[in-house]
Design a protein around this motif. Structure first.
Motif, mmCIF file in Angstrom:
data_model
loop_
_atom_site.group_PDB
_atom_site.id
_atom_site.type_symbol
_atom_site.label_atom_id
_atom_site.label_comp_id
_atom_site.label_asym_id
_atom_site.label_seq_id
_atom_site.Cartn_x
_atom_site.Cartn_y
_atom_site.Cartn_z
ATOM 1 N N LEU A 157 0.753 -1.119 0.061
ATOM 2 C CA LEU A 157 0.034 0.028 -0.091
ATOM 3 C C LEU A 157 0.885 1.417 0.210
ATOM 4 O O LEU A 157 0.524 2.146 -0.535
ATOM 5 N N LEU A 158 2.128 0.993 0.608
ATOM 6 C CA LEU A 158 2.808 2.283 0.876
ATOM 7 C C LEU A 158 3.638 2.651 -0.408
ATOM 8 O O LEU A 158 4.169 3.657 -0.789
ATOM 9 N N THR A 159 3.771 1.566 -1.158
ATOM 10 C CA THR A 159 4.769 1.644 -2.477
ATOM 11 C C THR A 159 3.804 0.980 -3.726
ATOM 12 O O THR A 159 4.366 0.097 -4.387
ATOM 13 N N PRO A 160 2.765 1.697 -3.877
ATOM 14 C CA PRO A 160 1.710 1.031 -5.184
ATOM 15 C C PRO A 160 2.395 1.556 -6.349
ATOM 16 O O PRO A 160 3.006 2.350 -6.655
ATOM 17 N N ASP A 161 2.366 0.628 -7.505
ATOM 18 C CA ASP A 161 2.795 0.980 -8.785
ATOM 19 C C ASP A 161 1.687 1.166 -9.627
ATOM 20 O O ASP A 161 0.441 0.665 -9.186
ATOM 21 N N ALA A 162 1.946 1.373 -10.903
ATOM 22 C CA ALA A 162 0.581 1.544 -11.808
ATOM 23 C C ALA A 162 -0.223 0.181 -11.907
ATOM 24 O O ALA A 162 -1.536 0.177 -12.060
ATOM 25 N N GLU A 163 0.448 -0.895 -11.935
ATOM 26 C CA GLU A 163 -0.436 -2.251 -12.362
ATOM 27 C C GLU A 163 -1.004 -2.385 -11.027
ATOM 28 O O GLU A 163 -2.296 -3.104 -10.974
ATOM 29 N N LEU A 164 -0.433 -2.246 -9.735
ATOM 30 C CA LEU A 164 -1.304 -2.324 -8.301
ATOM 31 C C LEU A 164 -2.540 -1.532 -8.376
ATOM 32 O O LEU A 164 -3.890 -1.724 -8.157
ATOM 33 N N ALA A 165 -2.436 -0.161 -8.728
ATOM 34 C CA ALA A 165 -3.567 0.817 -8.891
ATOM 35 C C ALA A 165 -4.629 0.591 -9.805
ATOM 36 O O ALA A 165 -5.890 0.329 -9.406
#
Length: 383
Positions: free
Chosen positions: A263-271
């Motif tokens: 959650l603290l380090t989201p990338d575009a794929e996770l979003a």
């Protein structure tokens, strides 16, 4: 020698108060969690058992829901335990005697601060480890349940709508799995509306799909634009019904099941997988931190608020009411901060406002309580 004896006495008093707090916390947690859990269990049993799910499956869901329930209830239990123990120590004159021996309000706060720290650690473990893992497992089990079509769309004597535009009704299902008197309406396509009716039907599953095989029935197809009705009678007819189950969120990742680091380090794929912005995901991580801080602050506030009053044979009801009022105020500010951060996730620092406010209130109450001590006790505690 005298200093050593005094230190040993202080240690025994700290351990005594801390043990009282832990025991009361365990008792109230058991009661509150039990009440909420039983209510939730009744709802689960009513929903899933009636749909034909096994008792083991329902029991597993009940266990998986327990950490999330504890995350909500334990902060309340901690606050109630602190208020209860402080009031009991005052009612039994134990705190009065200890203060008469030279204990300041700040010195007496040590076991309560230790207890609050334990609550913070417990909530951290729940929020960052147990709850995400159980949420992931719950999502997995619910995905498996979505594949049990007989439980989702084939409920005897009930009209079921597994997805918008589809309605299914069956009169009965025999112990062998034969569906008696089936009616299925599909109006998802406004230009082509189809209604299936069959005397009997069977669900046939293979490795790739699930099919509904209907016997001795007919299909009515209505084309409203052309005002045309077609009727097709059949001895047997097969319909692939995988599309009848709502699949719009099947590939969506629940943010509550993600680790705090993710959650603290989201990338575009996770979003993209969560359908949430990076700011939103980071805010959720900070909310997990503030949950723990706020729980510890609420527990310590119960002690600080009750210390502003002196001994009274009528109890500390005014102070207890003040403690409840202050906790409600802190929680209202917390909710307002979360709402503001929800509207604009970039404002995530606001979620720490309630925790900071709780610390300020606790320190202010302790200073007020210490200043209300008789001058003789303050001089003795200072010496």
């Amino acid at each position: 020698m005298r200093t050593h004896q005094r230190g040993a006495t202080l240690g025994r008093i700290d351990r005594y108060i801390l043990s009282q707090l832990v025991f009361a916390f365990g008792f109230f947690s058991l009661i509150l969690v039990g009440i909420y859990w039983v209510n939730q269990a009744v709802l689960m049993l009513t929903q899933y058992i009636s749909e034909g799910q096994s008792g083991i499956f329902v029991f597993e869901l009940m266990l998986l829901s327990l950490p999330s329930l504890m995350l909500l209830v334990l902060p309340i239990s901690a606050f109630v335990a602190t208020v209860y123990v402080t009031n009991k120590l005052y009612s039994d004159s134990e705190l009065v005697v200890v203060q008469a021996t030279g204990f300041s309000v700040f010195r007496l706060a040590r076991p309560f601060a230790t207890f609050s720290l334990l609550i913070v650690v417990l909530i951290i473990v729940l929020a960052h480890l147990l709850v995400p893992s159980t949420v992931r497992r719950l999502d997995s089990r619910e995905a498996e349940l979505a594949q049990a079509l007989s439980a989702r769309i084939l409920v005897p004597g009930s009209f079921e709508s597994p997805t918008s535009g589809v309605t299914v009704y069956v009169r009965d299902i025999t112990p062998e799995g034969t569906i008696e008197d089936l009616l299925m309406s599909d109006i998802r396509d406004p230009d082509r509306q189809t209604t299936y009716m069959a005397d009997q039907a069977l669900l046939v599953r293979d490795a790739e799909s699930t099919n509904l095989v209907m016997f001795q029935g007919m299909a009515q197809t209505l084309e409203p634009n052309g005002e045309r009705l077609s009727i097709t009678r059949f001895d047997d007819f097969t319909v692939a019904i995988d599309s009848l189950i709502q699949q719009s969120t099947s590939d969506r990742v629940n943010p509550q099941g993600l680790s705090t680091l993710q959650l603290l380090t989201p990338d575009a794929e996770l979003a993209q997988r969560t359908r949430r912005s990076a700011d939103y995901l980071q805010r959720e991580a900070h909310l997990r931190v503030t949950q723990a801080l706020l729980a510890g602050g609420a527990a310590f506030l119960g002690y600080a608020a009750l210390m502003i009053g002196g001994f009274s044979r009528f109890g500390l009801w005014k102070q207890i009411a003040a403690a409840v009022f202050l906790v409600v105020i802190v929680k209202l500010i917390d909710n307002s901060s979360i709402d503001a951060a929800s509207r604009d996730p970039a404002l995530w620092p606001l979620v720490y406002l309630s925790s900071l406010l709780a610390v300020v209130i606790c320190l202010a109450l302790l200073f007020i309580a210490n200043s209300n001590l008789p001058a003789r006790l303050r001089r003795r505690s200072a010496g």
